[in-house]
Design a protein around this motif. Structure first.
Motif, PDB file in Angstrom:
ATOM      1  N   LEU A  71       0.849  -1.191   0.000  1.00 43.33           N
ATOM      2  CA  LEU A  71       0.000   0.000   0.000  1.00 43.33           C
ATOM      3  C   LEU A  71       0.885   1.242   0.000  1.00 43.33           C
ATOM      4  O   LEU A  71       1.756   1.387   0.857  1.00 43.33           O
ATOM      5  CB  LEU A  71      -0.912   0.010   1.235  1.00 43.33           C
ATOM      6  N   VAL A  72       0.644   2.130  -0.950  1.00 43.60           N
ATOM      7  CA  VAL A  72       1.331   3.414  -1.010  1.00 43.60           C
ATOM      8  C   VAL A  72       0.316   4.489  -0.656  1.00 43.60           C
ATOM      9  O   VAL A  72      -0.699   4.656  -1.346  1.00 43.60           O
ATOM     10  CB  VAL A  72       1.928   3.683  -2.404  1.00 43.60           C
ATOM     11  N   VAL A  73       0.572   5.194   0.435  1.00 43.14           N
ATOM     12  CA  VAL A  73      -0.318   6.241   0.926  1.00 43.14           C
ATOM     13  C   VAL A  73       0.307   7.585   0.558  1.00 43.14           C
ATOM     14  O   VAL A  73       1.434   7.881   0.974  1.00 43.14           O
ATOM     15  CB  VAL A  73      -0.511   6.146   2.450  1.00 43.14           C
ATOM     16  N   VAL A  74      -0.413   8.396  -0.194  1.00 36.58           N
ATOM     17  CA  VAL A  74       0.093   9.704  -0.601  1.00 36.58           C
ATOM     18  C   VAL A  74      -0.673  10.767   0.172  1.00 36.58           C
ATOM     19  O   VAL A  74      -1.883  10.919   0.009  1.00 36.58           O
ATOM     20  CB  VAL A  74      -0.060   9.916  -2.116  1.00 36.58           C
ATOM     21  N   GLY A  75       0.038  11.477   1.030  1.00 40.53           N
ATOM     22  CA  GLY A  75      -0.560  12.498   1.880  1.00 40.53           C
ATOM     23  C   GLY A  75      -0.441  12.115   3.331  1.00 40.53           C
ATOM     24  O   GLY A  75      -0.925  11.055   3.746  1.00 40.53           O
ATOM     25  N   GLY A  76       0.194  12.993   4.131  1.00 44.43           N
ATOM     26  CA  GLY A  76       0.470  12.664   5.526  1.00 44.43           C
ATOM     27  C   GLY A  76      -0.338  13.434   6.536  1.00 44.43           C
ATOM     28  O   GLY A  76       0.119  13.682   7.652  1.00 44.43           O
ATOM     29  N   GLY A  77      -1.575  13.830   6.177  1.00 45.36           N
ATOM     30  CA  GLY A  77      -2.476  14.407   7.163  1.00 45.36           C
ATOM     31  C   GLY A  77      -3.120  13.326   8.010  1.00 45.36           C
ATOM     32  O   GLY A  77      -2.669  12.170   8.044  1.00 45.36           O
ATOM     33  N   TYR A  78      -4.202  13.661   8.695  1.00 43.40           N
ATOM     34  CA  TYR A  78      -4.849  12.693   9.584  1.00 43.40           C
ATOM     35  C   TYR A  78      -5.339  11.473   8.809  1.00 43.40           C
ATOM     36  O   TYR A  78      -5.243  10.342   9.289  1.00 43.40           O
ATOM     37  CB  TYR A  78      -6.008  13.359  10.328  1.00 43.40           C
ATOM     38  N   SER A  79      -5.886  11.683   7.605  1.00 41.49           N
ATOM     39  CA  SER A  79      -6.384  10.534   6.851  1.00 41.49           C
ATOM     40  C   SER A  79      -5.245   9.630   6.417  1.00 41.49           C
ATOM     41  O   SER A  79      -5.347   8.399   6.498  1.00 41.49           O
ATOM     42  CB  SER A  79      -7.182  11.005   5.639  1.00 41.49           C
ATOM     43  N   GLY A  80      -4.136  10.215   5.954  1.00 43.21           N
ATOM     44  CA  GLY A  80      -2.990   9.412   5.550  1.00 43.21           C
ATOM     45  C   GLY A  80      -2.361   8.683   6.717  1.00 43.21           C
ATOM     46  O   GLY A  80      -1.955   7.517   6.599  1.00 43.21           O
ATOM     47  N   LEU A  81      -2.285   9.348   7.874  1.00 41.18           N
ATOM     48  CA  LEU A  81      -1.753   8.691   9.067  1.00 41.18           C
ATOM     49  C   LEU A  81      -2.636   7.509   9.464  1.00 41.18           C
ATOM     50  O   LEU A  81      -2.144   6.419   9.775  1.00 41.18           O
ATOM     51  CB  LEU A  81      -1.662   9.694  10.213  1.00 41.18           C
ATOM     52  N   GLY A  82      -3.951   7.728   9.462  1.00 43.95           N
ATOM     53  CA  GLY A  82      -4.856   6.637   9.821  1.00 43.95           C
ATOM     54  C   GLY A  82      -4.712   5.452   8.891  1.00 43.95           C
ATOM     55  O   GLY A  82      -4.670   4.295   9.332  1.00 43.95           O
ATOM     56  N   ALA A  83      -4.613   5.722   7.572  1.00 40.46           N
ATOM     57  CA  ALA A  83      -4.499   4.635   6.600  1.00 40.46           C
ATOM     58  C   ALA A  83      -3.183   3.892   6.746  1.00 40.46           C
ATOM     59  O   ALA A  83      -3.138   2.659   6.738  1.00 40.46           O
ATOM     60  CB  ALA A  83      -4.645   5.190   5.183  1.00 40.46           C
ATOM     61  N   ALA A  84      -2.082   4.636   6.867  1.00 45.06           N
ATOM     62  CA  ALA A  84      -0.762   4.008   6.913  1.00 45.06           C
ATOM     63  C   ALA A  84      -0.579   3.174   8.173  1.00 45.06           C
ATOM     64  O   ALA A  84      -0.095   2.034   8.119  1.00 45.06           O
ATOM     65  CB  ALA A  84       0.316   5.085   6.826  1.00 45.06           C
ATOM     66  N   ILE A  85      -0.957   3.717   9.316  1.00 48.99           N
ATOM     67  CA  ILE A  85      -0.776   2.995  10.579  1.00 48.99           C
ATOM     68  C   ILE A  85      -1.706   1.784  10.632  1.00 48.99           C
ATOM     69  O   ILE A  85      -1.305   0.685  11.036  1.00 48.99           O
ATOM     70  CB  ILE A  85      -1.004   3.942  11.767  1.00 48.99           C
ATOM     71  N   SER A  86      -2.956   1.979  10.240  1.00 44.10           N
ATOM     72  CA  SER A  86      -3.922   0.865  10.254  1.00 44.10           C
ATOM     73  C   SER A  86      -3.439  -0.271   9.360  1.00 44.10           C
ATOM     74  O   SER A  86      -3.484  -1.448   9.754  1.00 44.10           O
ATOM     75  CB  SER A  86      -5.281   1.383   9.782  1.00 44.10           C
TER      76      SER A  86
END
Length: 781
Positions: free
Chosen positions: A188-203
């Motif tokens: 999974l490549v998450v582009v964008g490190g705001g709250y939504s990106g943090l939630g997706a990457a950590i989850s």
């Protein structure tokens, strides 16, 4: 960090001199020492490059410095790629002027004084010796001069390239001609490190996926970072799936208001939580500017990201991708369907604050700023937090513009208009005698946008869906914010009706703040790009529905769902749509698990990881409702001290009686049990730690807290014996404990066996957050 600087220096010195006949090119952002200049990456997609910004609030910033390797001595013509940033409005004064210093000699030309568009400005000639030469950018005004790159050439016929030719030349000069570096393949490549990106990457990482998180800034949190300082709103851990939000609450801000002092936005904590995930790779300072797709399946194969300091490109290959950019950049690059409100969108805010000093403060003339008088804008509001020990006067979220301006193509113009408004307002204040001591302390140069592209999913959520509470089988994320849309505030739009800069919020039908309305999962993936998820303010909703789903805690929970769905997509080789069609019950099972659950591999079952442990209790960050934390679980969060290991009577905050608004956290260590609670003075919060002693005698009373500068130095504390307040104290919770377990002694007191006693903490009148962790009662031998 040393290795990173070494790479920058090596790039700066070596890559510029491949051939003696080549022009000498250097990206301003690649300077080894930025000095007082700020790195601005927000407009890379339009300008073609990040740049350095002299954001000095009216005071010239320190020089940016580097070295340049000159292959052949001689006379070199010099250019700077820059612009006069107020010229689009034909404003005079050229506030963004700067000079170039080469080998100690100041080049006379003042750059940034002409041209409304980004272009190469010629600066005459300079004599350069062969070998290593020092180079500097010297700010002349402190008012947002900007430099993209410098060029030196011995060839009198040389003309700097622009447009597509410049992009090709950059690729050559920055060492990208042979193609980008391969950064590897990810689940999974998450582009964008705001709250939504943090939630997706950590989850996703906690589901064992190999994850890349790509963020153009060097801090995480997006609008909820110290750079923009919007406090995170929205209720978590409630409704149908109360486990959602547990990951977000591990790093969410502690700001008492917005904007607040930078430390309340816990940038380091956000990064620490990410780096604790062994399968998550952070690509900070990387701007994803291109996507490659399969011509037959239309699936994304890779994204190309620009290192915003060195100019080098890296390619990240992936099975699945998540657009968390806010603007829908990844979706647009990959051909995803989207729509955008044609006009009347919510705009971009640049917040700011000032403080009074003990003596009059100078302020330069700003003829290029918006011509404002004190009555042309709202009076500033006194902060609830402090900066340098004192409250400040703040310009809040409603300093917003760009309602009818293209939020993608003209984002820099929107930001610059906001800066002209802020500087014009402060100049108006300074003309008034009562503001002689006012000093401008902070203005965000990174804008906080609200609305642009909305990517299309299999479901497009509407205002009617939310108001009528339409049920979806995949309704997961609770949106608890009212339908909140922003419009220009007519009172302050008279001078500049074509682009007002003060907004008002218009609230539509109410949303159930306690339980929330569940947003369907089918809003979280692209309708036509088969391996693209999305989370944040760009999801598949209408303009009106965006008014409720766009706040950061809600966006973060979207990311949590996406991360879990990505696991099922990888595990079962399904598309995001296929997860809904074939594995919806499996997704629900994952969503019902604690946010702290981890699996070691794709096949391994979920376990409660002892490094994280039990999750925090439910809370309402914006509501004044009373609440009681959930009973403690079996495993302590990392850094927590088990109650069973402590002598005497220990009452943890999980068993205390908490009234008012409290927030649960675990970022400050040490703490007892699963974490601690904190509250601000406005909340009228109270924490009662009740206890009875087994035998009559003298006991030491100890209160646990971790010291921090944002805590109160006057926290009200009462020790009650048999229902009466025997002693009232003020606790300085900015002091660190001397006890390794985090306790502070309040002294020894006599207590009677079997009688009700309590230690009570109150937030009322506090000059910072009060911290409620635990109380320990130890018999004095």
């Amino acid at each position: 960090m040393k290795r990173h600087l070494a790479l920058i220096t090596a790039f700066t010195v070596l890559a510029l001199a491949a051939h003696a006949d080549d022009p000498l090119f250097i990206e301003a952002e690649a300077f080894a020492d930025h000095g007082g200049w700020s790195l601005d990456t927000s407009f890379t997609n339009v300008i073609g490059s990040p740049y350095l910004l002299a954001h000095g609030l009216g005071k010239a910033v320190a020089d940016a410095k580097t070295t340049l390797k000159v292959p052949v001595a001689g006379t070199y013509r010099v250019w700077a790629r820059t612009k006069d940033w107020v010229a689009p409005w034909k404003a005079g004064g050229a506030p963004g002027r700067f000079q170039v210093v080469a080998n100690g000699a100041v080049i006379a030309t003042e750059f940034g004084a002409k041209g409304a568009e980004w272009a190469w400005q010629e600066g005459g000639a300079v004599e350069l010796p062969a070998g290593e030469v020092s180079l500097a950018l010297r700010d002349l005004t402190g008012f947002d001069g900007r430099c993209d790159a410098l060029l030196f050439s011995k060839d009198d016929a040389f003309t700097p390239p622009d447009g597509a030719a410049l992009a090709a030349a950059r690729a050559k000069w920055n060492g990208n001609a042979a193609g980008p570096e391969d950064a590897g393949e990810f689940d999974l490549v998450v582009v964008g490190g705001g709250y939504s990106g943090l939630g997706a990457a950590i989850s996703a990482a906690r589901q064992s996926l190999k994850v890349a998180l790509v963020q153009d800034r060097f801090v995480l949190g997006g609008n909820g970072s110290s750079e923009i300082r919007v406090w995170a709103m929205g209720g978590t851990m409630r409704g149908k799936y109360p486990r959602l939000g547990e990951i977000i609450e591990e790093f969410s801000d502690q700001a008492p208001d917005s904007p607040a002092a930078g430390e309340f936005f816990v940038d380091k904590l956000k990064e620490e939580v990410c780096r604790n995930e062994k399968t998550l790779t952070l690509f900070l300072g990387h701007y994803a500017h291109a996507a490659a797709t399969d011509p037959e399946t239309k699936a994304i194969k890779s994204v190309t990201a620009l290192d915003v300091k060195t100019g080098r490109e890296r390619i990240l290959r992936g099975k699945f991708f998540v657009d968390c950019t806010g603007h829908g950049h990844l979706g647009a690059m990959s051909g995803a369907n989207f729509h955008m409100q044609p006009e009347g969108r919510m705009g971009m805010s640049n917040m700011w604050f000032w403080q009074n000093e003990s003596a009059p403060q100078p302020w330069p003339q700003t003829p290029w700023a918006l011509a404002l008088d004190v009555g042309d804008f709202p009076r500033q509001i006194k902060s609830k937090s402090v900066f340098d020990g004192d409250p400040f006067m703040k310009g809040e979220w409603f300093w917003e513009s760009g309602f009818n301006v293209n939020p993608i193509k003209n984002a820099e113009l929107i930001r610059d208009w906001n800066l002209r408004a802020v500087f014009g307002a402060f100049s108006a204040l300074k003309r008034e005698g009562e503001y002689a001591n006012a000093a401008l302390k902070w203005v965000s140069f990174v804008g906080g946008p609200r609305e642009s592209r909305l990517l299309e999913g299999d479901v497009t959520l509407t205002r009617e869906d939310i108001v009528e509470r339409r049920e979806f089988p995949d309704g997961f994320v609770p949106t608890t914010w009212d339908i909140d849309l922003h419009y220009p505030k007519e009172q302050f739009a008279k001078k500049y009706p074509e682009n007002p800069f003060i907004s008002r919020a218009e609230f539509g039908a109410g949303v159930d703040r306690k339980n929330g309305y569940p947003i369907p999962y089918r809003c979280f993936y692209s309708k036509n790009v088969p391996n693209l998820f999305m989370a944040g303010r760009l999801i598949s909703v209408t303009h009106e529905a965006l008014g409720t789903v766009r706040v950061m805690r809600t966006c973060g929970m979207m990311g949590e769902v996406v991360g879990k769905a990505a696991y099922l997509a990888v595990r079962h080789n399904r598309s995001p749509r296929g997860v809904y069609e074939s594995y919806l019950l499996s997704l629900i099972e994952l969503i019902e698990q604690p946010g702290a659950m981890r699996r070691a591999s794709l096949e391994a079952p979920l376990v409660l990881d002892p490094e994280i442990g039990k999750v925090r209790a439910k809370f309402a960050p914006w509501a004044g409702e009373a609440r009681k934390p959930e009973a403690p679980g079996a495993v302590g969060i990392a850094g927590g001290i088990a109650v069973a290991t402590l002598p005497g009577i220990v009452v943890d905050d999980a068993l205390a009686k908490l009234t008012g608004t409290w927030t649960r956290a675990s970022g400050m260590k040490p703490f007892i049990g699963a974490g601690y609670a904190y509250a601000n003075a406005k909340s009228e919060a109270e924490a009662r730690f009740e206890f009875k002693v087994p035998k009559t005698g003298r006991y030491e009373v100890r209160v646990a807290w971790a010291g921090h500068e944002n805590r109160a130095s006057n926290a009200a504390c009462a020790i009650e014996r048999e229902g009466e307040a025997a002693l009232k104290l003020q606790l300085n919770q900015r002091e660190n404990p001397t006890d390794t377990n985090g306790f502070h002694s309040l002294g020894a007191f006599d207590f009677t066996s079997g009688k009700a006693n309590a230690v009570v903490l109150r937030a009322e009148g506090a000059n910072g957050f009060i911290h409620a962790d635990a109380v320990q009662i130890r018999e004095v031998k």
